[in-house]
Design an enzyme around this catalytic site. Structure first.
Site, PDB file in Angstrom:
ATOM      1  N   ALA A  25       0.864  -1.177   0.000  1.00 24.68           N
ATOM      2  CA  ALA A  25       0.000   0.000   0.000  1.00 24.68           C
ATOM      3  C   ALA A  25       0.900   1.226   0.000  1.00 24.68           C
ATOM      4  CB  ALA A  25      -0.878  -0.014   1.238  1.00 24.68           C
ATOM      5  N   GLY A  56       0.569  -4.924   0.870  1.00 27.09           N
ATOM      6  CA  GLY A  56      -0.629  -4.946   0.033  1.00 27.09           C
ATOM      7  C   GLY A  56      -0.394  -5.614  -1.321  1.00 27.09           C
ATOM      8  N   GLU A  61      -0.832  -9.149  -0.635  1.00 31.36           N
ATOM      9  CA  GLU A  61      -2.259  -9.350  -0.342  1.00 31.36           C
ATOM     10  C   GLU A  61      -3.099  -9.298  -1.625  1.00 31.36           C
ATOM     11  OE1 GLU A  61      -1.809  -6.229   2.622  1.00 31.36           O
ATOM     12  OE2 GLU A  61      -2.764  -7.521   4.102  1.00 31.36           O
ATOM     13  N   GLU A  64       4.724  -5.064   7.117  1.00 32.41           N
ATOM     14  CA  GLU A  64       4.033  -3.969   7.817  1.00 32.41           C
ATOM     15  C   GLU A  64       4.560  -3.736   9.231  1.00 32.41           C
ATOM     16  OE1 GLU A  64       2.570  -6.443   6.158  1.00 32.41           O
ATOM     17  OE2 GLU A  64       1.047  -5.634   4.806  1.00 32.41           O
TER      18      GLU A  64
HETATM   19  C1  LIG Z   1      -1.920  -2.838   2.975  1.00 31.99           C
HETATM   20  C2  LIG Z   1      -1.242  -2.975   4.309  1.00 31.99           C
HETATM   21  C3  LIG Z   1      -2.130  -2.487   5.398  1.00 31.99           C
HETATM   22  O1  LIG Z   1      -1.053  -4.326   4.548  1.00 31.99           O
HETATM   23  C4  LIG Z   1       0.002  -2.146   4.452  1.00 31.99           C
HETATM   24  C5  LIG Z   1       1.099  -2.111   3.461  1.00 31.99           C
HETATM   25  O2  LIG Z   1       1.139  -2.627   2.380  1.00 31.99           O
HETATM   26  S1  LIG Z   1       2.334  -1.146   4.038  1.00 31.99           S
HETATM   27  C6  LIG Z   1       3.581  -1.239   2.795  1.00 31.99           C
HETATM   28  C7  LIG Z   1       4.353  -2.485   2.853  1.00 31.99           C
HETATM   29  N1  LIG Z   1       5.479  -2.396   1.971  1.00 31.99           N
HETATM   30  C8  LIG Z   1       6.674  -1.996   2.362  1.00 31.99           C
HETATM   31  O3  LIG Z   1       6.900  -1.693   3.511  1.00 31.99           O
HETATM   32  C9  LIG Z   1       7.742  -1.934   1.287  1.00 31.99           C
HETATM   33  C10 LIG Z   1       8.256  -0.520   1.137  1.00 31.99           C
HETATM   34  N2  LIG Z   1       9.301  -0.452   0.131  1.00 31.99           N
HETATM   35  C11 LIG Z   1      10.557  -0.887   0.331  1.00 31.99           C
HETATM   36  O4  LIG Z   1      10.910  -1.429   1.361  1.00 31.99           O
HETATM   37  C12 LIG Z   1      11.534  -0.664  -0.770  1.00 31.99           C
HETATM   38  O5  LIG Z   1      11.010   0.311  -1.654  1.00 31.99           O
HETATM   39  C13 LIG Z   1      11.814  -1.947  -1.595  1.00 31.99           C
HETATM   40  C14 LIG Z   1      12.638  -2.943  -0.732  1.00 31.99           C
HETATM   41  C15 LIG Z   1      10.546  -2.625  -2.094  1.00 31.99           C
HETATM   42  C16 LIG Z   1      12.674  -1.576  -2.847  1.00 31.99           C
HETATM   43  O6  LIG Z   1      13.811  -0.841  -2.446  1.00 31.99           O
HETATM   44  P1  LIG Z   1      14.658  -0.014  -3.528  1.00 31.99           P
HETATM   45  O7  LIG Z   1      14.949  -0.850  -4.718  1.00 31.99           O
HETATM   46  O8  LIG Z   1      15.818   0.569  -2.804  1.00 31.99           O
HETATM   47  O9  LIG Z   1      13.653   1.140  -4.050  1.00 31.99           O
HETATM   48  P2  LIG Z   1      13.236   2.454  -3.256  1.00 31.99           P
HETATM   49  O10 LIG Z   1      14.176   3.547  -3.573  1.00 31.99           O
HETATM   50  O11 LIG Z   1      12.990   2.168  -1.823  1.00 31.99           O
HETATM   51  O12 LIG Z   1      11.785   2.752  -3.923  1.00 31.99           O
HETATM   52  C17 LIG Z   1      11.644   3.418  -5.163  1.00 31.99           C
HETATM   53  C18 LIG Z   1      10.555   4.449  -4.997  1.00 31.99           C
HETATM   54  O13 LIG Z   1       9.334   3.771  -4.691  1.00 31.99           O
HETATM   55  C19 LIG Z   1       8.796   4.299  -3.492  1.00 31.99           C
HETATM   56  N3  LIG Z   1       8.064   3.234  -2.766  1.00 31.99           N
HETATM   57  C20 LIG Z   1       8.433   1.964  -2.603  1.00 31.99           C
HETATM   58  N4  LIG Z   1       7.524   1.306  -1.888  1.00 31.99           N
HETATM   59  C21 LIG Z   1       6.561   2.195  -1.598  1.00 31.99           C
HETATM   60  C22 LIG Z   1       5.342   2.116  -0.882  1.00 31.99           C
HETATM   61  N5  LIG Z   1       4.894   0.949  -0.332  1.00 31.99           N
HETATM   62  N6  LIG Z   1       4.598   3.226  -0.752  1.00 31.99           N
HETATM   63  C23 LIG Z   1       4.991   4.387  -1.316  1.00 31.99           C
HETATM   64  N7  LIG Z   1       6.120   4.519  -2.022  1.00 31.99           N
HETATM   65  C24 LIG Z   1       6.888   3.444  -2.155  1.00 31.99           C
HETATM   66  C25 LIG Z   1      10.004   4.800  -2.712  1.00 31.99           C
HETATM   67  O14 LIG Z   1       9.634   5.720  -1.732  1.00 31.99           O
HETATM   68  C26 LIG Z   1      10.829   5.396  -3.833  1.00 31.99           C
HETATM   69  O15 LIG Z   1      10.298   6.640  -4.207  1.00 31.99           O
HETATM   70  P3  LIG Z   1      11.122   8.005  -3.870  1.00 31.99           P
HETATM   71  O16 LIG Z   1      11.202   8.075  -2.386  1.00 31.99           O
HETATM   72  O17 LIG Z   1      12.457   7.833  -4.534  1.00 31.99           O
HETATM   73  O18 LIG Z   1      10.268   9.088  -4.471  1.00 31.99           O
END
Ligand SMILES: CC(C)(O)CC(=O)SCCNC(=O)CCNC(=O)[C@H](O)C(C)(C)COP(=O)(O)OP(=O)(O)OC[C@H]1O[C@@H](n2cnc3c(N)ncnc32)[C@H](O)[C@@H]1OP(=O)(O)O
Length: 257
Positions: free
Chosen positions: A65, A108, A111, A131
């Protein structure tokens, strides 16, 4: 129809839906939900479509998400908006949906893949429910669906540690139905969807409903449900055609009636 966050393509009898927010690794925000629902419902209503494939990019199916959309929400916002309840509408689509997963399927994203009917994973796929690392827990069905799919011990491991598992581990524990090289993911997924779409649509939709019922009822109720649906299939022209084709040693021509 055009969408902001996804690209759709009807290909023969298969509706292809591709998540298209590469700048955010296909993070799922409210616009993605609206677009996905609209596209899946349109394919569900389209008589020319028999199955769907949903996919992302080679790097990410969906990284969860959208954290940036969620972070400022208050309890009352989340509660009064019944935040994420809209995703259950996606799980109610009647035609089969295959999740073709490459790269990250986290939170998400994992999911969403589990809301589909089965998952074909590329060999670079990574699944997880991270999460807990954000100070929350799964909220789009992860604590329930993941536990039913892979069992309590493995689900607890993923939900409580936030670790990712690779495609091999995901296949071993039953989350994924098959693994293919990343370069073949779309071809294999479209091939599987086309195979399904060539069968009798009512038989396919009834079979999906029966399998899904097994998650929501007791064994004896589920067996009764299966038998009732099975009996009703003898009212289908396609049952007559399918069995006639077998005895006449020819290919069936299903009319979806
Ligand atoms: C639905 C529920 C209630 O169950 C909740 C959820 O789903 S909470 C979200 C769970 N997901 C995460 O915690 C994963 C978050 N992302 C990461 O850990 C990393 O992005 C990665 C390991 C998947 C990839 O890492 P990397 O290759 O280093 O890329 P990044 O530079 O981190 O990401 C690129 C760009 O995408 C944006 N990004 C990534 N994931 C999300 C996200 N879930 N939400 C919003 N944005 C996301 C990240 O911020 C980067 O953007 P910029 O900051 O460069 O603008």
């Amino acid at each position: 129809m055009s969408y902001e966050t996804i690209v759709t393509e009807p290909r023969s009898k298969v509706g292809l839906i591709r998540l298209n927010r590469p700048q955010a690794l296909n993070a799922l925000n409210m616009q993605v939900l609206a677009d996905l629902l609209a596209a899946a419902r349109a394919f569900d209503r389209d008589d020319g479509i028999g199955a769907m494939v949903i996919t992302g990019s080679e790097k990410a199916f969906a990284a969860g998400a959208d954290i940036k959309e969620m972070q400022a929400k208050t309890y009352i916002d989340a509660y009064m908006q019944d935040f994420f309840s809209g995703w259950e509408d996606f799980a109610r689509i009647r035609k089969p949906i295959i999740a073709a997963v490459a790269g990250y399927a986290l939170g998400g994203g994992c999911e969403l893949a589990m809301m589909c009917d089965f998952i074909i994973a590329a060999d670079n796929a990574k699944f997880g429910q991270p999460e807990i690392t954000l100070g929350v827990m799964p909220g789009m069905g992860g604590s329930q669906r993941l536990t039913r799919f892979i069992g309590k011990s493995k689900a607890m491991d993923l939900v409580l540690t936030g670790r990712m598992m690779d495609a091999t581990e995901a296949e071993r524990c039953g989350l994924v139905s098959r693994i293919v090289p990343v370069a073949d993911l779309m071809e294999e997924s479209m091939k599987a969807a086309t195979k399904i779409a060539d069968f009798s649509l009512p038989a396919v939709v009834m079979a999906k409903e029966a399998v899904n019922r097994s998650y929501e009822t007791t064994l004896s109720e589920g067996l009764r449900f299966e038998r009732r649906v099975f009996h009703s299939m003898f009212a289908l022209d396609d049952q007559k055609e399918g069995m006639a084709a077998f005895t006449e040693k020819r290919k069936p021509h299903f009319s979806n009636r």
